[in-house]
Write a protein that holds these residues in place. Structure first.
Motif, PDB file in Angstrom:
ATOM      1  N   ASP A 189      44.000  17.617 -20.093  1.00  0.00           N
ATOM      2  CA  ASP A 189      44.599  16.527 -20.875  1.00  0.00           C
ATOM      3  C   ASP A 189      46.109  16.408 -20.664  1.00  0.00           C
ATOM      4  OD1 ASP A 189      42.098  16.039 -21.855  1.00  0.00           O
ATOM      5  OD2 ASP A 189      42.471  16.842 -23.855  1.00  0.00           O
ATOM      6  N   SER A 238      47.674  13.592 -18.537  1.00  0.00           N
ATOM      7  CA  SER A 238      47.842  12.212 -19.018  1.00  0.00           C
ATOM      8  C   SER A 238      49.321  11.827 -19.071  1.00  0.00           C
ATOM      9  CB  SER A 238      47.209  12.041 -20.398  1.00  0.00           C
ATOM     10  OG  SER A 238      47.891  12.826 -21.363  1.00  0.00           O
ATOM     11  N   LYS A 254      40.374  -5.333 -18.884  1.00  0.00           N
ATOM     12  CA  LYS A 254      39.996  -5.438 -20.303  1.00  0.00           C
ATOM     13  C   LYS A 254      39.434  -6.819 -20.656  1.00  0.00           C
ATOM     14  CE  LYS A 254      43.283  -2.023 -22.120  1.00  0.00           C
ATOM     15  NZ  LYS A 254      44.551  -1.839 -22.868  1.00  0.00           N
ATOM     16  N   HIS A 286      35.837  10.569 -16.851  1.00  0.00           N
ATOM     17  CA  HIS A 286      35.983   9.783 -18.078  1.00  0.00           C
ATOM     18  C   HIS A 286      37.378   9.962 -18.674  1.00  0.00           C
ATOM     19  CE1 HIS A 286      31.525   8.818 -19.172  1.00  0.00           C
ATOM     20  NE2 HIS A 286      31.782   8.628 -17.899  1.00  0.00           N
ATOM     21  N   LYS A 287      37.900  11.175 -18.605  1.00  0.00           N
ATOM     22  CA  LYS A 287      39.255  11.405 -19.130  1.00  0.00           C
ATOM     23  C   LYS A 287      40.305  10.683 -18.284  1.00  0.00           C
ATOM     24  CE  LYS A 287      38.795  15.629 -21.822  1.00  0.00           C
ATOM     25  NZ  LYS A 287      39.446  16.880 -22.210  1.00  0.00           N
ATOM     26  N   ARG A 288      40.123  10.658 -16.980  1.00  0.00           N
ATOM     27  CA  ARG A 288      41.076   9.956 -16.107  1.00  0.00           C
ATOM     28  C   ARG A 288      41.114   8.466 -16.460  1.00  0.00           C
ATOM     29  NH1 ARG A 288      40.712  10.700  -9.995  1.00  0.00           N
ATOM     30  NH2 ARG A 288      42.947  11.053 -10.008  1.00  0.00           N
ATOM     31  N   ILE A 289      39.948   7.909 -16.743  1.00  0.00           N
ATOM     32  CA  ILE A 289      39.873   6.506 -17.164  1.00  0.00           C
ATOM     33  C   ILE A 289      40.678   6.310 -18.453  1.00  0.00           C
ATOM     34  CG2 ILE A 289      38.272   4.791 -18.133  1.00  0.00           C
ATOM     35  CD1 ILE A 289      36.207   5.862 -16.003  1.00  0.00           C
ATOM     36  N   GLN A 290      40.534   7.238 -19.390  1.00  0.00           N
ATOM     37  CA  GLN A 290      41.263   7.143 -20.667  1.00  0.00           C
ATOM     38  C   GLN A 290      42.763   7.363 -20.483  1.00  0.00           C
ATOM     39  OE1 GLN A 290      38.704   9.989 -22.621  1.00  0.00           O
ATOM     40  NE2 GLN A 290      37.682   8.387 -23.808  1.00  0.00           N
ATOM     41  N   GLY A 304      44.511   4.213 -20.132  1.00  0.00           N
ATOM     42  CA  GLY A 304      44.466   3.273 -21.251  1.00  0.00           C
ATOM     43  C   GLY A 304      43.198   2.435 -21.296  1.00  0.00           C
ATOM     44  N   LEU A 305      42.156   2.899 -20.584  1.00  0.00           N
ATOM     45  CA  LEU A 305      40.866   2.216 -20.570  1.00  0.00           C
ATOM     46  C   LEU A 305      39.813   3.103 -21.221  1.00  0.00           C
ATOM     47  CD1 LEU A 305      41.081   0.979 -16.870  1.00  0.00           C
ATOM     48  CD2 LEU A 305      41.218  -0.492 -18.894  1.00  0.00           C
ATOM     49  N   GLU A 306      38.617   2.565 -21.399  1.00  0.00           N
ATOM     50  CA  GLU A 306      37.506   3.347 -21.936  1.00  0.00           C
ATOM     51  C   GLU A 306      36.340   3.312 -20.953  1.00  0.00           C
ATOM     52  OE1 GLU A 306      37.343   5.328 -24.506  1.00  0.00           O
ATOM     53  OE2 GLU A 306      39.391   4.851 -25.135  1.00  0.00           O
ATOM     54  N   PRO A 307      35.588   4.415 -20.836  1.00  0.00           N
ATOM     55  CA  PRO A 307      34.461   4.437 -19.898  1.00  0.00           C
ATOM     56  C   PRO A 307      33.476   3.292 -20.095  1.00  0.00           C
ATOM     57  CG  PRO A 307      34.929   6.652 -20.660  1.00  0.00           C
ATOM     58  CD  PRO A 307      35.802   5.735 -21.460  1.00  0.00           C
TER      59      PRO A 307
END
Length: 212
Positions: free
Chosen positions: A97, A100, A114, A134-138, A141-144
């Motif tokens: 994390d 990020s 979006k 999935h964390k890289r996507i978040q 600033g995006l969501e899976p």
């Protein structure tokens, strides 16, 4: 000339969804992983990257990249697969994390992701397991759940620049390459054209903006 409308947008991550080059991300990644594992930076870098390269060269059709990588790093390190799998999963659950903080999202592209009604496919090279992907996507600033499909180490058999990476996704989703476009920043991404998917470079803003 093919006038089939684009319904599916394949997107790379490093240098595309985020502005950071892959090398910048990897340097921080291996610094954190080196502290976590107690293995010296260069030794760990060589071990992991040579195992990644071996798994990419492995054309075994009925094994995921995650299985190929686990076998490769185990044989190179004389530590069992379970040791590495536990280490990586714990790292992705916790220390990962921190990465990020260095991520610079491509704001213009992210706003379009979006808002679009097109189906967006996360087509970064699948060299991270699902939890990390999935964390890289978040981090950006995006969501899976904004993506129609997400390629990761457990659900991919091949990696870029092998066009079979793209073909596997087309087959899984039962879609035609004529309905797709790949947006990325490298020749690896351009290998989509060998699977029939048109490639647009991230610098060609005037070409990819209208697609969304």
């Amino acid at each position: 000339m093919d006038t089939t409308p684009v319904r599916y947008i394949f997107l790379d991550y490093d240098g595309t969804i985020i502005e950071n080059a892959e090398g910048e991300f990897l340097k921080e990644y291996f610094s954190l992983l080196s502290k976590k594992s107690g293995i010296e930076f260069n030794q760990l870098f060589q071990l992991v990257m040579s195992s990644v390269e071996e798994s990419i060269r492995n054309m075994q059709p009925n094994e995921s990249l995650f299985e190929k990588f686990s076998k490769a790093i185990s044989s190179k390190s004389e530590k069992p697969k379970e040791y590495w799998q536990n280490l990586f999963y714990d790292f992705y659950e916790n220390e990962f994390d921190e990465l990020s903080k260095i991520v610079k999202p491509n704001i213009e592209l992210i706003e379009l992701i979006k808002k679009t009604n097109k189906k967006v496919i996360f087509a970064s090279n699948p060299l991270f397991p699902k939890i990390a992907t999935h964390k890289r996507i978040q981090f950006a600033g995006l969501e899976p759940d904004m993506f129609f499909y997400i390629a990761h180490m457990e659900n991919s058999t091949y990696a870029k620049p092998n066009p079979l990476f793209f073909q596997e996704i087309l087959n899984k989703l039962n879609i035609s390459p004529n309905e797709c476009v790949m947006i990325g920043d490298s020749e690896f991404d351009m290998s989509s054209e060998k699977a029939g998917i048109k490639f647009v470079h991230i610098d060609e803003v005037e070409k990819w903006k209208p697609i969304f």
